[in-house]
Scaffold this motif. Structure first.
Motif, short mmCIF file in Angstrom:
data_model
loop_
_atom_site.label_atom_id
_atom_site.label_comp_id
_atom_site.label_asym_id
_atom_site.label_seq_id
_atom_site.Cartn_x
_atom_site.Cartn_y
_atom_site.Cartn_z
N GLU A 113 0.85 -1.20 0.00
CA GLU A 113 0.00 0.00 0.00
C GLU A 113 0.88 1.24 0.00
O GLU A 113 1.88 1.31 0.74
CB GLU A 113 -0.88 0.01 1.25
CG GLU A 113 -1.95 -1.06 1.27
CD GLU A 113 -3.05 -0.79 0.27
OE1 GLU A 113 -3.53 0.36 0.23
OE2 GLU A 113 -3.40 -1.71 -0.49
N PRO A 114 0.57 2.26 -0.81
CA PRO A 114 1.36 3.49 -0.81
C PRO A 114 1.47 4.08 0.59
O PRO A 114 0.46 4.22 1.29
CB PRO A 114 0.58 4.41 -1.75
CG PRO A 114 -0.12 3.47 -2.68
CD PRO A 114 -0.50 2.29 -1.83
N GLY A 115 2.69 4.39 0.99
CA GLY A 115 2.94 4.97 2.29
C GLY A 115 3.10 3.98 3.43
O GLY A 115 3.44 4.37 4.54
N ALA A 116 2.89 2.68 3.15
CA ALA A 116 2.89 1.69 4.23
C ALA A 116 4.26 1.15 4.56
O ALA A 116 4.52 0.77 5.71
CB ALA A 116 1.97 0.52 3.86
N ALA A 117 5.17 1.10 3.60
CA ALA A 117 6.47 0.46 3.84
C ALA A 117 7.49 1.00 2.86
O ALA A 117 7.16 1.54 1.79
CB ALA A 117 6.35 -1.06 3.70
N TRP A 118 8.77 0.83 3.21
CA TRP A 118 9.89 1.27 2.37
C TRP A 118 10.36 0.10 1.51
O TRP A 118 10.71 -0.95 2.04
CB TRP A 118 11.02 1.77 3.25
CG TRP A 118 12.14 2.46 2.52
CD1 TRP A 118 12.21 3.78 2.20
CD2 TRP A 118 13.37 1.87 2.05
NE1 TRP A 118 13.40 4.06 1.56
CE2 TRP A 118 14.13 2.91 1.46
CE3 TRP A 118 13.90 0.58 2.08
CZ2 TRP A 118 15.39 2.69 0.90
CZ3 TRP A 118 15.16 0.36 1.51
CH2 TRP A 118 15.88 1.40 0.94
N HIS A 119 10.31 0.27 0.20
CA HIS A 119 10.82 -0.73 -0.74
C HIS A 119 11.64 0.00 -1.79
O HIS A 119 11.08 0.76 -2.59
CB HIS A 119 9.68 -1.50 -1.42
CG HIS A 119 8.86 -2.34 -0.50
ND1 HIS A 119 9.29 -3.57 -0.03
CD2 HIS A 119 7.64 -2.13 0.05
CE1 HIS A 119 8.36 -4.08 0.77
NE2 HIS A 119 7.36 -3.22 0.84
N TYR A 120 12.95 -0.23 -1.80
CA TYR A 120 13.82 0.46 -2.75
C TYR A 120 13.36 0.16 -4.17
O TYR A 120 13.13 -1.00 -4.53
CB TYR A 120 15.27 0.01 -2.56
CG TYR A 120 16.25 0.83 -3.35
CD1 TYR A 120 16.75 2.01 -2.84
CD2 TYR A 120 16.66 0.43 -4.62
CE1 TYR A 120 17.65 2.78 -3.56
CE2 TYR A 120 17.56 1.18 -5.34
CZ TYR A 120 18.06 2.35 -4.81
OH TYR A 120 18.94 3.11 -5.53
N SER A 121 13.24 1.21 -5.00
CA SER A 121 12.68 1.03 -6.33
C SER A 121 13.26 2.03 -7.32
O SER A 121 12.88 3.21 -7.32
CB SER A 121 11.16 1.17 -6.30
OG SER A 121 10.63 1.11 -7.62
N SER A 122 14.16 1.56 -8.18
CA SER A 122 14.61 2.41 -9.28
C SER A 122 13.49 2.71 -10.27
O SER A 122 13.41 3.84 -10.78
CB SER A 122 15.80 1.76 -9.98
OG SER A 122 16.96 1.84 -9.17
N PRO A 123 12.59 1.75 -10.58
CA PRO A 123 11.45 2.11 -11.43
C PRO A 123 10.62 3.25 -10.86
O PRO A 123 10.07 4.06 -11.62
CB PRO A 123 10.65 0.80 -11.50
CG PRO A 123 11.69 -0.26 -11.38
CD PRO A 123 12.67 0.29 -10.38
N GLY A 124 10.52 3.33 -9.52
CA GLY A 124 9.81 4.45 -8.93
C GLY A 124 10.43 5.78 -9.30
O GLY A 124 9.73 6.78 -9.55
N TYR A 125 11.76 5.83 -9.34
CA TYR A 125 12.44 7.06 -9.74
C TYR A 125 12.33 7.31 -11.24
O TYR A 125 12.29 8.47 -11.68
CB TYR A 125 13.90 7.05 -9.27
CG TYR A 125 14.06 7.76 -7.96
CD1 TYR A 125 14.53 9.06 -7.90
CD2 TYR A 125 13.69 7.15 -6.76
CE1 TYR A 125 14.64 9.74 -6.69
CE2 TYR A 125 13.79 7.80 -5.55
CZ TYR A 125 14.26 9.11 -5.52
OH TYR A 125 14.36 9.77 -4.32
N ALA A 126 12.28 6.25 -12.04
CA ALA A 126 12.04 6.44 -13.47
C ALA A 126 10.68 7.10 -13.69
O ALA A 126 10.53 7.99 -14.53
CB ALA A 126 12.10 5.10 -14.19
N LEU A 127 9.69 6.68 -12.91
CA LEU A 127 8.36 7.28 -13.01
C LEU A 127 8.38 8.74 -12.54
O LEU A 127 7.73 9.60 -13.14
CB LEU A 127 7.36 6.46 -12.21
CG LEU A 127 7.07 5.07 -12.75
CD1 LEU A 127 6.26 4.26 -11.75
CD2 LEU A 127 6.33 5.15 -14.09
N ALA A 128 9.14 9.01 -11.49
CA ALA A 128 9.26 10.39 -11.02
C ALA A 128 9.91 11.27 -12.08
O ALA A 128 9.48 12.40 -12.33
CB ALA A 128 10.06 10.44 -9.72
#
Length: 296
Positions: A113-128
């Protein structure tokens, strides 16, 4: 310096209050891809663009889960998976048009769930990075070069393609040349290049600047670790906050095939350490411990 600094394949630099106190032979002449060291640079570009970090990302990327915000992406709390197998249909080693890669990332199922836990994600930065492109109407590299590097007067660092008239480091694994993933045009991930001295200079300029949001780059999510003289207390927008050999520090490592990178800022001493290795098996921590002795 110790043998771990003198023997490694790559370049390193140390500055204190903007003055160079150590630089290796290749520091001024060879450019390296920064890998994930560029994450906080992506965040800085987004902050300079004035985007609302708590607006749903779906505002700009309509196929994204509308619970995810830029704040989530930048703190790795969006629930976006890392590379394969978390992004179905995506293979980091297979060439694919950038738009297709990004669409796979947008549509990938969340792993939390968004905001629930920390999961390192390079795809997340690609989306940013993609959000920055859509919101600004400019290519990602152009945004960073204008909003961040030019604004700071930083020169030996660039986004996008590496300088055509400079020496570009070749990645190695166990001493043998290896190809690197062709993700130069994928925003937010591995598309920033610098010399070691250029990275150290940029780091000093960034953290001593008045750019919008620089103080917001650290301290958002608790992240407690303690290993080999390095502690972390929190993760911010692309930076860990903690200590290195007892000195308060902001830091981030990076890697991609053939490379290991590390950038550290010591706010109390106004000191920067940049380590850029083009040998994948390099452990940057012994090098860091050698160099931190030069920080007062």
């Amino acid at each position: 310096m110790g043998t771990s600094t003198s023997a490694f394949r790559g370049a390193a630099a140390v500055t204190v209050d903007g003055e160079v106190v150590f630089e290796s032979a290749e520091t001024k002449t060879t450019w390296y891809r920064l890998a994930s060291v560029g994450k906080h640079i992506c965040a800085t570009g987004i902050l300079q663009a004035g985007l609302d970090l708590h607006t749903p990302v779906a505002t700009w990327l309509p196929t994204m889960d509308d619970r995810v915000t830029l704040h989530h992406l930048l703190t790795h709390t969006a629930g976006v998976a890392h590379w394969q197998p978390g992004v179905p249909g995506f293979d980091i080693d297979v060439p694919m048009p950038v738009d297709e890669r990004l669409l796979l990332m947008e549509r990938a199922p969340l792993i939390a769930e968004p905001g629930a836990a920390w999961h390192y994600s390079s795809p997340g930065y690609a989306l940013a990075g993609r959000v920055l492109e859509v919101a600004s109407g400019r290519p990602y590299a152009e945004c960073l070069n204008a909003y961040v590097f030019a604004a700071l007067g930083a020169t030996a660092i660039t986004a996008g393609d590496p300088p055509a008239d400079r020496t570009i480091a070749q990645g190695h694994r166990d001493g043998q040349p290896v190809p690197t993933n062709d993700l130069t045009s994928l925003p937010g991930t591995r598309d920033v290049w610098a010399t070691a001295a250029g990275l150290a200079d940029f780091t000093t300029r960034l953290h001593t600047s008045t750019l919008r949001g620089v103080r917001d780059l650290t301290g958002h999510v608790a992240m407690v670790t303690d290993e080999d003289g390095i502690t972390t207390e929190s993760y911010g927008y692309g930076l860990y906050a903690g200590t290195v050999d007892g000195k308060a520090a902001y830091l981030h490592p990076g890697d991609n095939p053939g490379f290991q990178t590390l950038s550290v800022w010591f706010p109390e001493q106004r000191a920067s350490i940049a380590i850029l290795a083009n040998e994948e098996t390099t452990d940057p921590l012994p090098i860091l411990h050698d160099l931190v002795r030069l920080v007062p």
